[in-house]
Write a protein that holds these residues in place. Sequence first.
Motif, short mmCIF file in Angstrom:
data_model
loop_
_atom_site.label_atom_id
_atom_site.label_comp_id
_atom_site.label_asym_id
_atom_site.label_seq_id
_atom_site.Cartn_x
_atom_site.Cartn_y
_atom_site.Cartn_z
N ILE A 68 22.07 -66.23 -38.36
CA ILE A 68 21.49 -67.40 -37.70
C ILE A 68 22.57 -68.10 -36.87
N THR A 69 22.22 -68.47 -35.65
CA THR A 69 23.17 -69.14 -34.76
C THR A 69 23.28 -70.63 -35.12
N ILE A 70 24.33 -71.25 -34.66
CA ILE A 70 24.57 -72.66 -34.97
C ILE A 70 23.47 -73.55 -34.40
N GLY A 71 22.92 -73.18 -33.24
CA GLY A 71 21.83 -73.97 -32.66
C GLY A 71 20.60 -74.00 -33.54
N VAL A 72 20.25 -72.84 -34.09
CA VAL A 72 19.09 -72.76 -34.98
C VAL A 72 19.38 -73.51 -36.28
N VAL A 73 20.61 -73.37 -36.80
CA VAL A 73 20.98 -74.09 -38.02
C VAL A 73 20.87 -75.59 -37.79
N SER A 74 21.30 -76.04 -36.63
CA SER A 74 21.20 -77.45 -36.28
C SER A 74 19.74 -77.91 -36.29
N GLU A 75 18.86 -77.11 -35.72
CA GLU A 75 17.43 -77.45 -35.72
C GLU A 75 16.86 -77.47 -37.13
N LEU A 76 17.24 -76.49 -37.95
CA LEU A 76 16.71 -76.39 -39.31
C LEU A 76 17.19 -77.52 -40.22
N THR A 77 18.44 -77.95 -40.03
CA THR A 77 19.03 -78.94 -40.94
C THR A 77 18.95 -80.37 -40.43
N GLY A 78 18.78 -80.53 -39.12
CA GLY A 78 18.82 -81.87 -38.54
C GLY A 78 20.23 -82.37 -38.32
N LEU A 79 21.21 -81.53 -38.57
CA LEU A 79 22.62 -81.89 -38.34
C LEU A 79 23.00 -81.51 -36.92
N SER A 80 23.94 -82.25 -36.35
CA SER A 80 24.42 -81.87 -35.02
C SER A 80 25.36 -80.66 -35.16
N GLU A 81 25.54 -79.94 -34.07
CA GLU A 81 26.48 -78.82 -34.10
C GLU A 81 27.88 -79.30 -34.45
N ARG A 82 28.24 -80.49 -34.00
CA ARG A 82 29.55 -81.06 -34.32
C ARG A 82 29.70 -81.30 -35.83
N GLN A 83 28.64 -81.82 -36.47
CA GLN A 83 28.69 -82.03 -37.92
C GLN A 83 28.87 -80.71 -38.66
N ILE A 84 28.16 -79.70 -38.20
CA ILE A 84 28.24 -78.38 -38.85
C ILE A 84 29.67 -77.83 -38.71
N ARG A 85 30.26 -77.96 -37.52
CA ARG A 85 31.64 -77.51 -37.31
C ARG A 85 32.61 -78.30 -38.19
N TYR A 86 32.34 -79.60 -38.32
CA TYR A 86 33.19 -80.45 -39.16
C TYR A 86 33.16 -79.97 -40.62
N TYR A 87 31.98 -79.64 -41.12
CA TYR A 87 31.87 -79.15 -42.50
C TYR A 87 32.59 -77.82 -42.65
N GLU A 88 32.62 -77.03 -41.60
CA GLU A 88 33.41 -75.80 -41.63
C GLU A 88 34.90 -76.13 -41.69
N GLU A 89 35.34 -77.08 -40.88
CA GLU A 89 36.75 -77.51 -40.88
C GLU A 89 37.16 -78.01 -42.27
N ARG A 90 36.25 -78.69 -42.96
CA ARG A 90 36.53 -79.24 -44.28
C ARG A 90 36.37 -78.19 -45.38
N LYS A 91 36.10 -76.94 -44.99
CA LYS A 91 35.97 -75.81 -45.91
C LYS A 91 34.81 -75.99 -46.90
N LEU A 92 33.70 -76.50 -46.36
CA LEU A 92 32.50 -76.65 -47.16
C LEU A 92 31.48 -75.56 -46.85
N ILE A 93 31.67 -74.90 -45.72
CA ILE A 93 30.76 -73.84 -45.27
C ILE A 93 31.61 -72.77 -44.58
N PHE A 94 31.19 -71.52 -44.71
CA PHE A 94 32.02 -70.42 -44.22
C PHE A 94 31.20 -69.43 -43.39
N PRO A 95 30.96 -69.75 -42.11
CA PRO A 95 30.21 -68.83 -41.27
C PRO A 95 31.06 -67.61 -40.90
N GLU A 96 30.37 -66.54 -40.54
CA GLU A 96 31.08 -65.38 -39.99
C GLU A 96 31.17 -65.58 -38.50
N ARG A 97 32.04 -64.80 -37.88
CA ARG A 97 32.17 -64.86 -36.42
C ARG A 97 31.71 -63.54 -35.82
#
Length: 107
Positions: A13-42
Amino acid sequence: MADIPSYKQRKVITIGVVSELTGLSERQIRYYEERKLIFPERAPKGNRKYSFADVEQLIDIANKREEGVQTYEIRQDMLRAERKKEKRMRRDLLRGEINARFGIQKE
């Protein structure tokens, strides 16, 4: 035979779709990745790919943040849960080895 991840674990799932599904902004999702709360693949071009399990994790994180829980606390809870799971797995493995060594059958 290689382990095939379940549909919930496959990172497709792409970040845009995740943003739509969760209601979080793409920036929030990236922030949670930076904080090591989520681990997407590249993907080969660097695009992030998420799983349905990641979406559920992000929703859980967002709910905790709304309750006032800091990202540091969420990360510590995740680490504690991970250690507990590893400890349980080691215990079960050891129990299995002991049972096999002494011929103990599970009923």
